[in-house]
Design an enzyme around this catalytic site. Structure first.
Site, PDB file in Angstrom:
ATOM      1  CB  CYS A  16      -2.379  -1.802   1.222  1.00  0.00           C
ATOM      2  SG  CYS A  16      -2.283  -0.198   0.439  1.00  0.00           S
ATOM      3  N   PRO A  17      -5.539  -0.604   1.127  1.00  0.00           N
ATOM      4  CG  PRO A  17      -6.850   1.256   0.505  1.00  0.00           C
ATOM      5  CD  PRO A  17      -6.607  -0.204   0.193  1.00  0.00           C
TER       6      PRO A  17
END
Lengths: 190, 128
Positions: A16-17
């Protein structure tokens, strides 16, 4: 199971992200209406992709899991589809289809959405031919039967109905509400 | 429809950098208009050299292998990604003056100034 898409994004191993950042970039590379497959190993990507699709207005179709790999399917939104007037004169409502299915009538339901959309939910027994392939594959459909053409909102099926009428199909009806409002039985290919 | 996100970055550790740039890139990827205002130690996060070797807060050094194991992108990568997604990076003029720092000591593509900062602070600020 493999689902035919227009673009595959490999976001495996990324944290992430990055999966959604890469998804946003990949979306720029495809045309409205096309479908991309996002492969990710980040478990959080399932919630992220769904939230991202909601906020960015793209259509989230569904996800599959194969071992460690999550595959998410998204369809790029486009205003062309929403604005286009539906003007094929022969139409039916979803309700009529449900009644015909209940009565066990022998009708042909032609689903002209993308394969990934079909995979994650379609009317039982529906035949899948995406709009883009219809012209080349029309001979797969019998001209003698009643044909109900369906898509998500009734726009692509409107175009498909017109194409088929031009090729000599007589008994065609566009299902105007489409799958977005479908409340009858659903079948999934999974 | 464009949501506006303003982030104030006022601390300079590696953890602070991740908090700032992860939120910023995720928001920008979701079509938000994002601005980050860097002030005091937060300036480390966009300093040409410093941002490549930000310190892990004392006592947390053991997390370093976790970052590697999880394949977390590096801060320079995240900064580049943020800029590519149109995140506005604004350095605080006042702090730069106090610390005797020049614009050319920072990464490319930043904006400097209090004027711009105040204009982007109008939307909901998130303090990191």
């Amino acid at each position: 199971m493999s689902i035919k898409t227009d673009h595959v994004l490999d976001a495996k191993g990324l944290a992430c992200p990055m999966p959604i950042v890469k998804t946003k970039k990949a979306m720029k590379e495809v045309m409205p209406g096309q479908v991309i497959e996002v492969q990710a190993t980040d478990k959080g990507s399932l919630a992220d992709i769904q939230a991202w699709a909601k906020s960015s207005g793209h259509q989230y179709l569904g996800s599959t899991e194969e071992g460690e790999v999550l595959k998410h399917y998204l369809r790029k939104s486009g205003d062309a589809e929403a604005k286009e007037d539906k003007n094929f004169p022969h139409t039916v409502q979803n309700e009529e289809i449900i009644q015909k299915l209940d009565a066990g009538e022998d009708v042909v339901i032609l689903d002209v959405r993308e394969p990934a959309e079909y995979t994650f939910g379609h009317i039982p027994g529906a035949v899948s031919i995406p709009l883009g392939e219809l012209e080349d594959r029309m001979d797969e459909i019998s001209k003698d039967k009643e044909i109900y053409v369906v898509c998500r909102t009734g726009s692509r099926s409107d175009l498909a109905s017109k194409q088929m009428e031009e090729k000599g199909f007589k008994n065609i009806k566009n299902v105007v509400q489409g799958m977005v409002e479908w409340s009858g039985p659903l079948e999934k290919n999974q | 429809m464009a949501t506006k996100v303003a982030i104030i970055a006022s601390n300079g550790s590696l953890f602070d950098a991740y908090k700032v740039f992860n939120v910023a890139t995720a928001a920008a990827a979701s079509d938000a208009e994002v601005g980050i205002f860097f002030t005091f130690e937060g300036l480390n996060l966009i300093h040409k050299e410093a941002h490549k070797q930000l310190p892990i807060p004392a006592g947390n050094e053991h997390f370093e292998e976790g970052f590697k194991r999880e394949n977390v992108p590096s801060i320079p990568e995240l900064v580049e990604m943020a800029q590519e997604l149109g995140v506005k990076i604004i350095a605080c003029q006042m702090t730069m003056d106090v610390m005797s720092l020049d614009k050319d000591q920072f990464i490319e593509g930043i904006e400097v100034g209090e004027q711009r900062a105040s204009s982007i602070m109008r939307p909901m600020p998130i303090s990191v």
